[in-house]
Design a protein around this motif. Structure first.
Motif, mmCIF file in Angstrom:
data_model
loop_
_atom_site.group_PDB
_atom_site.id
_atom_site.type_symbol
_atom_site.label_atom_id
_atom_site.label_comp_id
_atom_site.label_asym_id
_atom_site.label_seq_id
_atom_site.Cartn_x
_atom_site.Cartn_y
_atom_site.Cartn_z
ATOM 1 N N GLU A 6 0.840 -1.195 0.000
ATOM 2 C CA GLU A 6 0.000 0.000 0.000
ATOM 3 C C GLU A 6 0.878 1.249 0.000
ATOM 4 O O GLU A 6 1.914 1.292 0.668
ATOM 5 C CB GLU A 6 -0.893 0.001 1.231
ATOM 6 N N SER A 51 3.976 4.132 -3.553
ATOM 7 C CA SER A 51 3.596 5.545 -3.532
ATOM 8 C C SER A 51 3.967 6.240 -4.836
ATOM 9 O O SER A 51 3.187 7.020 -5.397
ATOM 10 C CB SER A 51 4.274 6.258 -2.363
ATOM 11 N N ARG A 80 -3.322 11.615 1.609
ATOM 12 C CA ARG A 80 -4.236 10.557 1.174
ATOM 13 C C ARG A 80 -5.335 11.086 0.257
ATOM 14 O O ARG A 80 -6.085 10.280 -0.329
ATOM 15 C CB ARG A 80 -4.874 9.869 2.387
ATOM 16 N N TRP A 135 -9.806 5.528 -2.078
ATOM 17 C CA TRP A 135 -8.706 4.749 -1.521
ATOM 18 C C TRP A 135 -9.289 3.905 -0.394
ATOM 19 O O TRP A 135 -9.676 4.409 0.653
ATOM 20 C CB TRP A 135 -7.620 5.693 -1.010
ATOM 21 N N PRO A 153 -8.212 1.370 2.200
ATOM 22 C CA PRO A 153 -6.976 0.830 2.785
ATOM 23 C C PRO A 153 -6.934 -0.693 2.725
ATOM 24 O O PRO A 153 -7.910 -1.368 3.062
ATOM 25 C CB PRO A 153 -7.023 1.339 4.226
ATOM 26 N N GLY A 154 -5.799 -1.190 2.263
ATOM 27 C CA GLY A 154 -5.603 -2.624 2.189
ATOM 28 C C GLY A 154 -6.263 -3.298 1.013
ATOM 29 O O GLY A 154 -6.065 -4.504 0.794
ATOM 30 N N ARG A 155 -7.044 -2.528 0.211
ATOM 31 C CA ARG A 155 -7.774 -3.163 -0.901
ATOM 32 C C ARG A 155 -7.422 -2.545 -2.254
ATOM 33 O O ARG A 155 -6.890 -3.221 -3.116
ATOM 34 C CB ARG A 155 -9.283 -3.088 -0.678
ATOM 35 N N LYS A 156 -7.729 -1.267 -2.439
ATOM 36 C CA LYS A 156 -7.497 -0.705 -3.759
ATOM 37 C C LYS A 156 -7.519 0.819 -3.725
ATOM 38 O O LYS A 156 -8.049 1.444 -2.798
ATOM 39 C CB LYS A 156 -8.532 -1.205 -4.766
ATOM 40 N N ILE A 168 -4.327 -3.835 -4.202
ATOM 41 C CA ILE A 168 -3.244 -4.175 -3.280
ATOM 42 C C ILE A 168 -3.325 -5.671 -2.995
ATOM 43 O O ILE A 168 -4.254 -6.149 -2.339
ATOM 44 C CB ILE A 168 -3.357 -3.355 -1.989
#
Length: 558
Positions: free
Chosen positions: A63, A77, A206, A219, A221-224, A247
């Motif tokens: 991520e 990033s 973010r 966004w 988190p942890g997925r896409k 991700i």
């Protein structure tokens, strides 16, 4: 991926001249000093005229940590940020500098004065126009000691920065600086949003606002992450409507998603490239590419550790590890052993440096000279106090090549009496909790190789600070002097002498065990058109990729 972790700097010959959008060029390269062009499958025949629409689903193993480019050093990033921001200059498919947000520039006074003129009408995605004041703000932010960035040194070489008009600015140097133009291939940040912000806590890390071809719309988190096209992009609307980064930390899971059609592009492992993606259906639905990457993999030592403070130990490891076995075992032969921080075959790679011979007996002798001996017959070396030579190699989850590399090294070091444990950590934690804090014995990582030999940020003593890129803590006065001199030498022949001497120091001191330069092995759905390999890879013209209307996938909604 549509973006790369870092730009590829070039050596520039300063001329007293006015340049337009192409800028200075040095495209003539011979087979000895130039970069060989990569190879791939033949370009399929055109299927029609480009049309807009559709989406592409990419896969990343980690991520993003921060979408303000100067504040992050991880590839995830920079992959995403590469589609969000613009810079005065950029690199073309041949890794030559060209204008981007700038419409022209001048290099004057033997390189000590640069003048830039930005293209009018470039807008941030919130509608505000991008101007020279944004470039000035970015420059001041980069030299501010409170800014937590590892990329400040190029900007600190500037003697003065002057805004000369709404779209123009001048940069003056006290002396010629080899990386002066390279500096201005860095992202421009929005003054109207970031001025006065606490960069470590701002929402724009973010929820970024850029002026690039895409804008972040969601966004999870942890997925896409989902990026939608910037219809007002100053170079013209990209054809693909939407870019989705999924991700997926595990490469096996990623490959299953590829086969199921859940992603459109990924970097294959050598096993997948050679043995799992052949046959008529793969050839019909996918395109594979193979070219030596601008990267290298290494094992870096924490030079503050009592295990690695003695250079004899580091040299012993260079004799104990058989790099050919590592390339065969971890890469199935799809890579080249290397001895330093430059890409084999380029002008800055020192062909005269000969690698340490694989010699376990000599490795044991050097370890004994450094005080490490098998004192109780259990096969593990100990120092005079009885402490066993037992350490942990740290690497990131989701990179099968690095894990296999660590396993091979573990076996080869065991043969000389060194006990190795291997630990893998999720990428974001790996960087934040271990790399940035120097909390490791040794680690296996990779760097993008720059086309310019300047390596100040990674190797200069001043960068051996928490959060700096010299996280192994390498400090050498002679290397510092060469790095300083190389930055202010613009003649390529003279620079080669400087950086050859620098490579000789690294080779002698062995702060890294340089391992190999891998081949890039991307695979891409055959739906995408106008994709071709070049020295810069395949994504240099990502905004021009397109999909025939009858093969377009539906957009995802945030």
């Amino acid at each position: 991926m549509p973006a790369v972790r870092t730009v590829f700097p070039l050596v520039l010959v300063f001329l007293l001249a006015l340049w337009g959008c192409e800028g200075p060029s040095d495209k003539a390269q011979d087979s000895k000093t130039g970069t060989k062009a990569p190879v791939d499958q033949a370009q399929p025949a055109p299927v029609g005229d480009p049309v807009p629409g559709g989406r592409i689903v990419m896969a990343v193993i980690g991520e993003p940590s921060n979408l303000i480019p100067p504040l992050s050093s991880d590839s995830a990033s920079h992959d995403v940020a590469g589609l969000l921001y613009v810079s005065p200059l950029r690199y073309d498919k041949d890794i030559q500098l060209e204008c981007f947000a700038a419409e022209r520039y001048e290099v004057l006074e033997d390189g000590k004065l640069l003048k830039f003129w930005l293209k009018p009408g470039i807008r941030w995605t919130d509608g505000v126009e991008l101007t020279a004041e944004d470039v000035e703000f970015t420059y001041k932010l980069m030299i501010d000691p409170k800014t937590p960035t590892a990329y400040a040194e190029d900007y600190k070489a500037v003697a003065s920065f002057t805004v000369t008009g709404r779209y123009s600015f001048e940069v003056r140097y006290a002396e010629p600086f080899a990386r002066s133009l390279v500096t201005w291939a860095g992202s421009i940040l929005p003054k109207h949003l970031l001025a006065g912000q606490d960069l470590m806590n701002t929402k724009y890390a973010r929820e970024p606002v850029g002026a690039g071809p895409y804008k972040l719309t969601s966004w999870e988190p942890g997925r896409k992450l989902v990026l939608d096209v910037n219809a007002d992009y100053f170079e013209g609307r990209p054809y693909i409507d939407q870019v989705v980064y999924r991700i997926i930390p595990d490469p096996a899971t990623m490959f299953l998603e590829l086969k199921a059609g859940g992603i459109d592009m990924m970097d294959l492992t050598p096993q997948q490239f050679l043995y799992q993606t052949g046959g008529p259906s793969w050839e019909a639905d996918w395109r594979k590419f193979k070219y030596l990457s601008f990267a290298y993999t290494y094992m870096g030592y924490n030079l503050k550790s009592p295990f690695f403070s003695d250079v004899r130990v580091r040299r012993a490891f260079a004799h104990a590890v058989n790099k050919e076995d590592v390339v065969k075992g971890a890469l199935l032969g799809l890579g080249l052993p290397t001895i330093g921080p430059y890409k084999p075959g380029t002008w800055m790679y020192d062909e005269d440096v000969k690698d340490y011979a694989y010699d376990p007996a000599l490795a044991k002798k050097l370890l004994a000279e450094a005080g490490w001996q098998d004192r109780n017959g259990d096969g593990v070396l100990e120092d005079a106090s009885g402490r066993p030579f037992a350490f942990t190699i740290l690497t990131n989850q989701g990179n099968d090549q690095r894990i296999k590399t660590a396993t091979i090294i573990q076996s080869q070091l065991a043969a000389v009496g060194v006990k190795v444990e291997i630990r893998t950590v999720e990428w974001a934690s790996f960087i934040k909790e271990f790399v940035d804090k120097g909390n490791f014995d040794a680690l296996i990582l990779g760097w993008t190789v720059t086309q310019d030999p300047d390596a100040f940020d990674v190797w200069h003593s001043s960068r051996a600070v928490p959060g700096g890129l010299n996280f192994v803590g390498f400090k050498n006065a002679d290397a510092d002097a060469l790095l300083d001199k190389g930055r202010h030498t613009v003649d390529q022949a003279e620079r080669k002498k400087i950086y050859d001497a620098f490579q000789e120091i690294l080779h002698s001191e062995q702060p890294y065990l340089f391992l190999y330069a891998p081949y890039s092995l991307p695979i891409l759905s055959s739906r995408f058109q106008d994709v071709a390999v070049a020295p810069a890879g395949i994504t240099y013209n990502f905004t021009k990729w397109w999909v025939p209307r009858d093969r377009q996938k539906f957009r995802l909604e945030p």
